[in-house]
Scaffold this active site. Structure first.
Site, PDB file in Angstrom:
ATOM      1  N   HIS A   1       0.813  -1.219   0.000  1.00 23.03           N
ATOM      2  CA  HIS A   1       0.000   0.000   0.000  1.00 23.03           C
ATOM      3  C   HIS A   1       0.846   1.268   0.000  1.00 23.03           C
ATOM      4  O   HIS A   1       0.304   2.366  -0.154  1.00 23.03           O
ATOM      5  CB  HIS A   1      -0.978  -0.005   1.184  1.00 23.03           C
ATOM      6  CG  HIS A   1      -0.366   0.303   2.513  1.00 23.03           C
ATOM      7  ND1 HIS A   1      -0.147  -0.653   3.472  1.00 23.03           N
ATOM      8  CD2 HIS A   1       0.038   1.469   3.055  1.00 23.03           C
ATOM      9  CE1 HIS A   1       0.359  -0.087   4.544  1.00 23.03           C
ATOM     10  NE2 HIS A   1       0.482   1.208   4.322  1.00 23.03           N
TER      11      HIS A   1
ATOM     12  N   ASP B   1      -0.761  -7.456   1.574  1.00 27.20           N
ATOM     13  CA  ASP B   1      -0.144  -6.126   1.614  1.00 27.20           C
ATOM     14  C   ASP B   1       1.365  -6.259   1.775  1.00 27.20           C
ATOM     15  O   ASP B   1       1.935  -5.973   2.832  1.00 27.20           O
ATOM     16  CB  ASP B   1      -0.753  -5.322   2.756  1.00 27.20           C
ATOM     17  CG  ASP B   1      -0.364  -3.857   2.712  1.00 27.20           C
ATOM     18  OD1 ASP B   1       0.251  -3.441   1.723  1.00 27.20           O
ATOM     19  OD2 ASP B   1      -0.677  -3.135   3.685  1.00 27.20           O
TER      20      ASP B   1
ATOM     21  N   GLY C   1       3.173   6.480   9.026  1.00 27.87           N
ATOM     22  CA  GLY C   1       4.579   6.590   8.659  1.00 27.87           C
ATOM     23  C   GLY C   1       5.378   5.344   8.968  1.00 27.87           C
ATOM     24  O   GLY C   1       6.510   5.187   8.500  1.00 27.87           O
TER      25      GLY C   1
ATOM     26  N   SER D   1       4.208   2.320   8.190  1.00 29.77           N
ATOM     27  CA  SER D   1       3.792   1.320   7.214  1.00 29.77           C
ATOM     28  C   SER D   1       4.985   0.710   6.478  1.00 29.77           C
ATOM     29  O   SER D   1       5.912   1.408   6.088  1.00 29.77           O
ATOM     30  CB  SER D   1       2.854   1.949   6.189  1.00 29.77           C
ATOM     31  OG  SER D   1       1.571   2.104   6.707  1.00 29.77           O
ATOM     32  N   GLY D   2       4.908  -0.586   6.261  1.00 33.13           N
ATOM     33  CA  GLY D   2       5.964  -1.284   5.538  1.00 33.13           C
ATOM     34  C   GLY D   2       7.107  -1.731   6.413  1.00 33.13           C
ATOM     35  O   GLY D   2       7.935  -2.540   5.994  1.00 33.13           O
TER      36      GLY D   2
END
Length: 628
Positions: A74, A122, A215, A217-218
């Site tokens: 995402h 994701d 922030g 994410s990932g």
């Protein structure tokens, strides 16, 4: 033929050597001596942490070999690598970092079955433009192999430079936080607005207070097995940040071993079979069970208790009357019960309630000592709240009600704790309310009084001065002091229905739900609407955009339900009306289990949460905000 066979043997040995050598180096962090949770991560503590940059940091990632980074799908709307940089070995986004290096990206490969609607699959791989050399500050993490088990309660760590609080500012120093794994059965109960699949893993404290945020994410969720750190998840989405009983949701890395190895065909990442000891308590978890007790220490990953972990309170605890709260009811002829009187309310305070008794009808609704929602005392023994607060815990025995309380933590000289006898939900289309019948009537005083309910008798016109109050999540300092906010009634731009009140824009936070929007008429305060529940929704965003106005469902919409359930309501206080009388009602409303609808929300880490919330906005009545 012999020469060809020898060639294949050589290739096989090379592949085996590469896989073995990767396992020899992955997951080692010689500078990480961590045994407890913290805030700032020391340099080199998490040497696989990556910062994805495009005109600044926007997502995290993890180095999994010398040329590939694992992150969330995402984070990318296209496969365009222009302007995209990965920074490794960084600790401080604002200061100098002598151990860092950067690489451009030559290839973005996101999972072909990634769904921006559900956030399933994701996960994404980034190929660096050139290989990196490993150091104490730059090293790959091991990945959880297919079939790995992460039992409920074992501690993992999540790291990143995301927001340090919901709607707060991003961190400059790399942050770290310890989180217990929450099994998928339990996670499904908490996240009812979207699907939790086998491709996901959840983590978070039942008391809230610790989480990934916008922030992050990932970025990686990792656990330690032996001397190796193993990545169990990739930060994906959640409901705002660090809310009680709303664990964050991560892509489950172990489900993607075949896909990752199909993309990275040489120097493949080190996959480790992570195994949890003992029995997984999630196997017997049922929706409606009270929040899990604090987790005990795991032999491979020490548990650090949440600083906000609540003291357990019995739902049937006896009423503890304040020694200073006098009982003035006549034993022969009680004075009529009045409402809306707040003698301690001088309206000199703003935002933080400075003294007890300012809003004497405000109630804290709790499960196992954890504040879940607000409410208001509306008769001698009934409390009004928002129906969606009770979706997860519909049984009265789970709940206690605190009255006369100013601080959720710390001393309260005038508070009383009462059990709940029954829970009755209204059953209208759209928003709904709940009446809690208390196990006994509280002793009324200057600090505990019922509020009047707007039944269409009074008229609160545009420009009327009104207030909301509640224990919004993360507000009120260490003692979590009751918050109050002033607003003004305005004309509703989207409806002319008398079922709604509109005000200047207000932010309803987690924990405020069920509390009142209240206005004063003469000498009495009247609740004209209830505050919606942001807890029950699941927008995938970590940011909130205020509208020009806020709209609340009027209590007049529930007039018939309130008359039927409460039988009678107290009359507004006059200038000379006494404020310390009791007159219990006799209603015994049956408990219902109608599933209520809920209203506004916001949520977790980064860009995919925007697409999720946007689609939900188009397809439901829920209001969602865009994600950073």
């Amino acid at each position: 033929m012999a020469g060809l066979k020898a060639l294949w043997v050589a290739v096989l040995l090379l592949v085996v050597h590469e896989a073995s050598s990767q396992l020899d180096v992955c997951g080692r962090a010689p500078l990480n001596t961590k045994i407890v949770g913290g805030v700032d991560a020391a340099p080199g503590t998490w040497p696989w942490q990556a910062s994805l940059q495009r005109s600044g940091h926007f997502c995290g990632g993890s180095l999994i070999n010398n040329q590939w980074v694992l992150t969330a799908a995402h984070c990318f709307s296209t496969n365009d690598t222009a302007g995209l940089t990965v920074i490794l070995g960084r600790q401080d986004q604002a200061g100098s970092n002598p151990n860092e290096l950067s690489r451009t990206i030559s290839r973005i490969v996101c999972h072909p079955d990634y769904s921006g609607t559900t956030n399933d699959n994701d996960i994404c791989l980034l190929q660096l433009s050139s290989a990196v050399t490993f150091t104490d500050y730059i090293a790959p993490v091991c990945l959880a192999a297919d079939g790995s088990t992460f039992n409920s309660g074992i501690i993992n760590w999540v790291t990143g430079w995301g927001d340090t609080s919901f709607l707060g500012s991003a961190a400059d120093i790399l942050q770290e936080v310890d989180l217990p794994i929450v099994g998928n059965r339990e996670c499904i109960c908490y996240n009812t607005m979207f699907e939790i699949t086998n491709n996901m893993i959840c983590a978070g404290w039942s008391a809230g207070g610790k989480d990934s945020c916008s922030g992050d994410s990932g970025g990686p969720l990792v656990g330690k097995q032996g001397v190796q750190w193993v990545q169990s998840g990739v930060v994906s989405f959640g409901n705002r940040c660090a809310l009680p009983n709303f664990p964050g949701v991560y892509a489950r890395v172990s489900e993607y071993q075949a896909w990752i190895n199909g993309i990275i065909t040489t120097n493949q990442p080190g996959f480790v079979d992570f195994r949890s000891a003992g029995i997984n308590s999630d196997a017997t978890f049922n929706c409606g069970d009270p929040p899990s007790a604090p987790v005990t220490a795991s032999p491979t990953a020490p548990v650090t208790a949440s600083p906000t972990a609540p003291v357990t309170a019995s739902p049937t605890a006896p009423v503890t009357a304040s020694p200073t709260a006098p009982v003035t009811a006549s034993p022969t002829a009680p004075a009529p019960l009045t409402c809306g009187s707040a003698p301690m309310n001088t309206r000199d305070s703003r935002e933080l309630v400075q003294s007890a008794g300012v809003w004497p009808w405000i109630a804290s609704l709790q499960v196992n000592g954890t504040h879940m929602c607000g409410g208001t005392l509306v008769t001698a023994d009934a409390v009004l709240s928002d129906a969606s607060c009770f979706t997860m815990y519909p049984n009265a025995s789970y709940w206690t009600v605190e009255l006369g309380r100013r601080n959720l933590n710390g001393p309260n000289s005038f508070n009383m704790t009462l059990g709940v006898k029954s829970i009755t939900l209204s059953n209208l289309t759209g928003d709904n309310i709940t009446v809690l019948m208390l196990s006994s009537a509280p002793r009324l005083s200057d600090y505990i009084q019922p509020i009047c309910l707007d039944q269409g008798i009074g008229s609160f016109l545009n420009n009327t001065d009104c207030w909301m109050a509640g224990w919004g999540m993360g507000q009120g300092g260490a003692q979590e002091t009751l918050q109050e906010f002033n607003t003004t009634v305005v004309g509703c731009s989207n409806t002319s229905s008398s079922d709604y009140y509109c005000t200047e824009a207000l932010t309803v936070r987690q924990g405020d739900a069920g509390g009142p929007l209240m206005c004063k008429s003469g000498n009495s305060w009247t609740q004209v609407a209830g505050l919606p529940n942001v807890m029950g929704n699941s927008s995938m965003v970590r940011s909130e955009r205020a509208a020009d106005q806020s709209m609340f469902t009027s209590t007049t919409r529930f007039a018939s339900f309130l008359r039927e359930t409460l039988r009678s309501l107290p009359s507004p206080a006059s200038a000379t009306a006494p404020t310390t009388t009791t007159a219990p009602t006799t209603s015994t409303a049956p408990t219902t289990t109608t599933a209520p609808t809920t209203t506004t929300t916001t949520s977790h880490a980064s860009d995919a949460r925007f697409s999720m919330s946007y689609l939900l906005l188009l397809s439901s009545i829920y209001l969602f905000s865009a994600l950073v």
